[in-house]
Design a protein around this motif. Structure first.
Motif, PDB file in Angstrom:
ATOM      1  N   THR A  30       6.090   4.384   1.376  1.00 27.62           N
ATOM      2  CA  THR A  30       5.326   3.203   1.313  1.00 27.62           C
ATOM      3  C   THR A  30       5.844   2.168   0.264  1.00 27.62           C
ATOM      4  N   GLN A 106       1.543   7.997  11.008  1.00 25.78           N
ATOM      5  CA  GLN A 106       0.894   6.767  10.777  1.00 25.78           C
ATOM      6  C   GLN A 106       0.600   6.179  12.066  1.00 25.78           C
ATOM      7  N   LYS A 107      -0.263   5.376  12.176  1.00 20.39           N
ATOM      8  CA  LYS A 107      -0.571   4.613  13.355  1.00 20.39           C
ATOM      9  C   LYS A 107      -1.145   5.368  14.571  1.00 20.39           C
ATOM     10  N   ARG A 112      -8.241   6.111   9.243  1.00 23.26           N
ATOM     11  CA  ARG A 112      -9.788   5.891   9.446  1.00 23.26           C
ATOM     12  C   ARG A 112     -10.438   7.299   9.514  1.00 23.26           C
ATOM     13  N   ASN A 138       0.352  -4.930  -0.008  1.00 18.22           N
ATOM     14  CA  ASN A 138       0.094  -4.136   0.855  1.00 18.22           C
ATOM     15  C   ASN A 138      -0.944  -4.762   1.838  1.00 18.22           C
ATOM     16  N   ASP A 139      -0.329  -5.878   2.614  1.00 25.85           N
ATOM     17  CA  ASP A 139      -1.197  -6.337   3.510  1.00 25.85           C
ATOM     18  C   ASP A 139      -1.866  -5.614   4.631  1.00 25.85           C
ATOM     19  N   ASN A 140      -1.193  -4.583   5.235  1.00 26.26           N
ATOM     20  CA  ASN A 140      -2.022  -3.922   6.450  1.00 26.26           C
ATOM     21  C   ASN A 140      -3.068  -3.123   5.568  1.00 26.26           C
ATOM     22  N   ALA A 141      -2.872  -2.376   4.440  1.00 26.82           N
ATOM     23  CA  ALA A 141      -3.855  -1.483   4.107  1.00 26.82           C
ATOM     24  C   ALA A 141      -5.136  -2.497   3.448  1.00 26.82           C
ATOM     25  N   ARG A 142      -4.955  -3.765   2.824  1.00 22.71           N
ATOM     26  CA  ARG A 142      -5.742  -4.485   2.562  1.00 22.71           C
ATOM     27  C   ARG A 142      -6.653  -5.131   3.634  1.00 22.71           C
ATOM     28  N   GLY A 143      -5.877  -5.486   4.759  1.00 19.82           N
ATOM     29  CA  GLY A 143      -6.719  -5.743   5.903  1.00 19.82           C
ATOM     30  C   GLY A 143      -7.137  -4.861   6.670  1.00 19.82           C
ATOM     31  N   PHE A 144      -6.972  -3.658   6.678  1.00 17.36           N
ATOM     32  CA  PHE A 144      -7.618  -2.321   7.064  1.00 17.36           C
ATOM     33  C   PHE A 144      -9.139  -2.254   6.381  1.00 17.36           C
ATOM     34  N   ARG A 147     -11.544  -5.045   7.106  1.00 18.50           N
ATOM     35  CA  ARG A 147     -11.954  -5.009   8.617  1.00 18.50           C
ATOM     36  C   ARG A 147     -13.037  -3.765   8.446  1.00 18.50           C
TER      37      ARG A 147
END
Length: 174
Positions: A30, A106-107, A112, A138-144, A147
């Motif tokens: 990561t 991942q993915k 979740r 870490n844009d992906n984690a922050r966005g998750f 949400r």
């Protein structure tokens, strides 16, 4: 029993070598590209040293859970309450310190599953909020996290070797 259905189980001290290997693999995958080899190596050797993980595992205010599919451990969750929290938060706060999913898994929705376990644990413990730290880049984690109901409440400095980085603190009311 279907071997493709994820299962969760608490970790114990015999799981320490697996926990250590997943920690190192996941953290390096990561954050490795964003840090020097020396800083990363120093961090991995310190943060996931056997004696340090052992102390974390025997702390009654910290809990680890493996996520497994068939015989493969795909990732883990680490949560803290009380004095085990990495920031001075209140007694009614519940920290999600680590959600680590191995790169090959991942993915698939496993993050979740782990955050839902954390929320269930926090709710069952009658906590007022769940919180975590996430690297500012870490844009992906922050966005998750946004949400699913987390919002930014502050930030702190995260030291990785000789590098000073910023983690955003995010919380979700329960």
């Amino acid at each position: 029993m279907n071997q493709n259905i994820p299962s969760l189980h608490p970790c114990n001290l015999t799981d320490l070598p697996t926990l250590q290997a997943i920690s190192r693999e996941t953290f390096a995958a990561t954050f490795g590209a964003a840090n020097t080899t020396q800083d990363l190596a120093k961090y991995l050797d310190t943060a996931y040293a056997t004696d340090k993980l052992h102390r974390e595992m025997i702390n009654p205010d910290s809990h680890f859970y493996f996520l497994q599919v068939g015989s493969e451990v795909c990732g883990y969750l680490k949560v803290n309450t009380g004095d085990a929290q990495s920031e001075a938060m209140g007694a009614n706060d519940f920290e999600v310190e680590r959600i680590y999913v191995r790169p090959a898994y991942q993915k698939r929705g496993y993050g979740r599953i782990l955050i839902e376990l954390a929320e269930a644990l926090a709710t069952n413990a009658h906590k007022d909020q769940m919180w975590l730290g996430v690297w500012e880049h870490n844009d992906n984690a922050r966005g998750f996290y946004a949400r699913i109901g987390f919002h930014r409440i502050g930030q702190h400095t995260f030291t990785l070797g000789s590098s000073q980085q910023t983690d955003y603190l995010m919380a979700k009311p329960l």
